[in-house]
Design a protein around this motif. Structure first.
Motif, PDB file in Angstrom:
ATOM      1  N   UNK A 167       0.828  -1.206   0.000  1.00 39.97           N
ATOM      2  CA  UNK A 167       0.000   0.000   0.000  1.00 39.97           C
ATOM      3  C   UNK A 167       0.859   1.251   0.000  1.00 39.97           C
ATOM      4  N   UNK A 168       1.998   1.210   0.689  1.00 41.24           N
ATOM      5  CA  UNK A 168       2.889   2.372   0.723  1.00 41.24           C
ATOM      6  C   UNK A 168       3.419   2.695  -0.672  1.00 41.24           C
ATOM      7  N   UNK A 169       3.796   1.662  -1.436  1.00 40.75           N
ATOM      8  CA  UNK A 169       4.296   1.899  -2.789  1.00 40.75           C
ATOM      9  C   UNK A 169       3.181   2.367  -3.723  1.00 40.75           C
ATOM     10  N   UNK A 170       1.967   1.892  -3.514  1.00 36.00           N
ATOM     11  CA  UNK A 170       0.835   2.347  -4.332  1.00 36.00           C
ATOM     12  C   UNK A 170       0.593   3.836  -4.103  1.00 36.00           C
ATOM     13  N   UNK A 171       0.638   4.258  -2.837  1.00 36.62           N
ATOM     14  CA  UNK A 171       0.463   5.674  -2.521  1.00 36.62           C
ATOM     15  C   UNK A 171       1.640   6.492  -3.029  1.00 36.62           C
ATOM     16  N   UNK A 172       2.840   5.936  -2.925  1.00 35.70           N
ATOM     17  CA  UNK A 172       4.033   6.643  -3.388  1.00 35.70           C
ATOM     18  C   UNK A 172       3.976   6.929  -4.881  1.00 35.70           C
ATOM     19  N   UNK A 173       3.532   5.964  -5.679  1.00 37.99           N
ATOM     20  CA  UNK A 173       3.531   6.141  -7.128  1.00 37.99           C
ATOM     21  C   UNK A 173       2.503   7.169  -7.588  1.00 37.99           C
ATOM     22  N   UNK A 174       1.626   7.627  -6.681  1.00 38.06           N
ATOM     23  CA  UNK A 174       0.671   8.675  -7.019  1.00 38.06           C
ATOM     24  C   UNK A 174       1.139  10.068  -6.593  1.00 38.06           C
ATOM     25  N   UNK A 175       2.350  10.143  -6.021  1.00 33.13           N
ATOM     26  CA  UNK A 175       2.921  11.451  -5.698  1.00 33.13           C
ATOM     27  C   UNK A 175       3.127  12.234  -6.999  1.00 33.13           C
TER      28      UNK A 175
END
Length: 211
Positions: free
Chosen positions: A22-30
């Motif tokens: 989930x952290x990487x999913x949120x990161x890729x939307x930065x």
């Protein structure tokens, strides 16, 4: 038996990604500031401040990280990615001076993750960015782990509010280790308990012998 509806998946390391995290999913939307190096036909709807059908060359806008990585090519320049201010020279000077005083959550909260992903894009500042990321992590690591080891059965919200996502994960790991050690000291770590299967079997046996 304890069950969990979701088992946390750790993020990728460095420039890698874990698409189950989930952290990487949120990161890729930065969102990153970019400049278009060619015309983007029929994509004018991406630029909310313009009514044009196409995005002209030289337009400045923001796109999510995943789209920037998909469009970026070294040979054919489709777009150029600008550094977010937190990775520019001015902020690098602050981090190199004393990284412990910076509120990384306010800056990110994916300071290390996004900084590592920025190395995908060609920039003469990439070596300096990588060095600052490393030194910032080293400079803050001991304080993060010391805090996690000295907060037993306390409210830790104040301790973690200034931490980056990666540092919060390290803090939680330190807390888990501390609680496990405290349980071991109390003699609770070696206690064996019967499984639910055995307990249910015993209950059935008792019901069988009862009149």
């Amino acid at each position: 038996m304890d069950t969990q509806s979701y088992v946390s998946v750790p993020p990728g390391v460095g420039m890698g990604e874990n698409f189950l995290s989930l952290d990487d999913i949120l990161l890729c939307h930065e969102r990153l500031p970019i400049r278009t190096e060619c015309i983007f036909p029929r994509l004018g709807f991406l630029e909310k401040s313009s009514d044009m059908q196409d995005i002209p060359e030289g337009s400045k806008m923001e796109l999510p990280l995943w789209l920037c990585k998909g469009l970026y090519e070294r040979k054919k320049r489709v777009l150029s990615v600008e550094l977010p201010k937190v990775y520019r020279e001015g902020w690098r000077t602050v981090f190199n001076a004393d990284p412990k005083v910076v509120d990384l959550h306010k800056m990110g909260p994916y300071y290390y993750g996004l900084g590592s992903q920025m190395l995908h894009f060609e920039s003469p500042e990439n070596p300096d960015i990588a060095q600052t990321l490393l030194q910032t992590f080293i400079g803050r690591f001991r304080r993060t782990m010391d805090s996690s080891q000295n907060a037993y059965n306390e409210d830790t919200s104040v301790l973690v509010e200034r931490l980056d996502c990666l540092e919060k994960a390290l803090f939680r790991s330190g807390q888990t280790g501390l609680h496990s050690f405290q349980n071991w000291e109390k003699g609770q770590a070696s206690q064996l308990t019967a499984s639910n299967l055995v307990l249910n079997y015993r209950k059935r046996k008792i019901t069988d012998v009862l009149p």
